[in-house]
Scaffold this active site. Structure first.
Site, mmCIF file in Angstrom:
data_model
loop_
_atom_site.group_PDB
_atom_site.id
_atom_site.type_symbol
_atom_site.label_atom_id
_atom_site.label_comp_id
_atom_site.label_asym_id
_atom_site.label_seq_id
_atom_site.Cartn_x
_atom_site.Cartn_y
_atom_site.Cartn_z
ATOM 1 N N CYS A 172 113.408 17.691 27.426
ATOM 2 C CA CYS A 172 114.375 18.510 26.702
ATOM 3 C C CYS A 172 114.131 19.964 27.092
ATOM 4 O O CYS A 172 113.024 20.482 26.912
ATOM 5 C CB CYS A 172 114.128 18.311 25.201
ATOM 6 S SG CYS A 172 115.107 19.378 24.142
ATOM 7 N N GLU A 219 126.059 12.467 21.340
ATOM 8 C CA GLU A 219 125.322 11.586 20.414
ATOM 9 C C GLU A 219 126.273 10.662 19.644
ATOM 10 O O GLU A 219 125.892 9.577 19.222
ATOM 11 C CB GLU A 219 124.494 12.423 19.427
ATOM 12 C CG GLU A 219 123.254 13.066 20.045
ATOM 13 C CD GLU A 219 122.192 12.053 20.487
ATOM 14 O OE1 GLU A 219 122.025 11.031 19.807
ATOM 15 O OE2 GLU A 219 121.543 12.298 21.521
ATOM 16 N N HIS A 245 121.041 16.141 28.041
ATOM 17 C CA HIS A 245 122.194 15.340 27.595
ATOM 18 C C HIS A 245 123.369 15.432 28.578
ATOM 19 O O HIS A 245 124.204 14.524 28.629
ATOM 20 C CB HIS A 245 122.710 15.830 26.233
ATOM 21 C CG HIS A 245 121.943 15.322 25.056
ATOM 22 N ND1 HIS A 245 120.691 15.768 24.730
ATOM 23 C CD2 HIS A 245 122.276 14.406 24.110
ATOM 24 C CE1 HIS A 245 120.276 15.149 23.627
ATOM 25 N NE2 HIS A 245 121.227 14.320 23.227
ATOM 26 N N CYS A 277 120.602 20.985 30.181
ATOM 27 C CA CYS A 277 120.294 20.199 28.982
ATOM 28 C C CYS A 277 120.309 18.748 29.441
ATOM 29 O O CYS A 277 121.210 18.342 30.195
ATOM 30 C CB CYS A 277 121.365 20.435 27.917
ATOM 31 S SG CYS A 277 121.308 19.252 26.543
ATOM 32 N N ASP A 318 112.915 13.697 23.224
ATOM 33 C CA ASP A 318 114.086 14.577 23.245
ATOM 34 C C ASP A 318 114.698 14.487 21.847
ATOM 35 O O ASP A 318 114.281 13.655 21.026
ATOM 36 C CB ASP A 318 115.084 14.108 24.326
ATOM 37 C CG ASP A 318 116.340 14.966 24.363
ATOM 38 O OD1 ASP A 318 116.224 16.196 24.250
ATOM 39 O OD2 ASP A 318 117.448 14.409 24.487
ATOM 40 N N SER A 319 115.727 15.284 21.614
ATOM 41 C CA SER A 319 116.395 15.223 20.306
ATOM 42 C C SER A 319 117.245 13.958 20.170
ATOM 43 O O SER A 319 117.721 13.657 19.078
ATOM 44 C CB SER A 319 117.303 16.446 20.151
ATOM 45 O OG SER A 319 118.313 16.395 21.149
#
Ligand code: DGL
Length: 277
Positions: free
Chosen positions: A86, A167, A201, A199, A22-23
């Site tokens: 993701c 993040e 996140h 998403c 994932d990012s």
């Protein structure tokens, strides 16, 4: 006799190796589900924090990151399976990844529109996702396949900036609450009762979302479905689901370790890597 039984002993089957990426921290919400489903495997997780957020990048850039990470997993860890944890990278890259690596088990992530429609009572469903996911063709195909012809109102909301806040570790921060309120207040007023977390996140801010929606909603995320799909495909290729699973976490840039520890409920060490130039 003895040696032939050793030859056919299950321990001679190589441990399943799974690459997940994932990012950033978001894909760990999927890793958590995988860890409670998949036994006897090695999981390698890459948080591509150097390039986060993906959701505000072009499809060409996201595809390049996804291909580079997959190549890295294959060369360094000889993976058997890849999980694109993701929604944004799945939308941009899953078809090319499947064409490029037909021998790999590949599982992607997409917004849980179908379970949301099965869950809603008011017929009003919110979808929170990154700008890139919502403008992608794959999302439109998903809506066409599951919503068309039904009495469902979809409230789609791109959430630029939210992944950065997460993040930065601001999952409970007033700045994040203000941001979420601007998107969710109208949904609450419209009697939205089900929200798709499009998403990986966003489960990390589910407490804030529930607070703003006054706890009158169901949140849909797809970690468990992804883990089950991975297990089914792995077993079809001979994986025996027994034993313990090891997790190795890598990051291409800085990572907020406290959020990670809170999420995983244990101490995880992170190694730095560079997959891209
Ligand atoms: N967690 C990812 C997703 O599911 C990426 C978010 C981002 O980097 O913008 O879309």
């Amino acid at each position: 006799m003895k040696s032939s039984s050793i030859l056919h002993h299950p321990s001679s089957i190589r441990t399943l190796r799974v690459g997940v990426f994932d990012s950033g921290l978001g894909g760990l919400t999927v890793v958590k589900s995988i860890l409670s489903t998949l036994k006897g495997a090695e999981l390698f997780y890459i948080a591509d924090t150097k390039h986060a957020p993906y959701g505000e990048k072009s499809k060409v850039q996201i595809l390049a990151y996804s291909l580079e990470i997959t190549r890295y997993f294959i060369e360094k860890h000889q993976i058997d399976a890849l999980v694109v944890a993701c929604n944004t990278a799945t939308s941009a890259a899953i078809e090319t990844l499947r064409e490029t690596y037909p021998e790999l088990i590949i599982v992607g992530t997409e917004p849980g529109i179908k379970p949301a429609i099965e869950t809603t009572r008011s017929g009003r469903v919110g979808v929170l996702a990154t700008p890139a996911t919502l403008r992608g063709e794959k999302y439109q195909q998903l809506v066409d396949a599951h919503v068309d012809g039904k009495e469902i109102a979809l409230y789609e909301q791109a959430c630029p900036g939210l992944v950065e806040k997460i993040e930065q570790g601001k999952t409970e921060h007033p700045e994040t609450e203000i941001m979420l309120r601007s998107w969710l207040d109208p949904m609450r007023e419209q009697n939205v009762d089900t929200i798709v977390l499009g998403c990986t996140h966003y489960p990390l801010v589910s407490n804030l979302i529930e607070k703003i929606m006054e706890h009158r909603l169901t949140l849909i995320h797809t970690g468990d479905a992804i883990a089950k799909r991975l297990l089914t495909l792995a077993e079809a290729k001979g994986h025996r689901n027994v034993g313990s699973t090891a997790l190795y976490v890598y990051a291409t840039g800085p990572i907020e370790e406290e959020i990670m520890m809170n999420l995983m409920g244990k101490c995880i060490s992170v190694s730095s890597i560079s997959t891209t130039s």
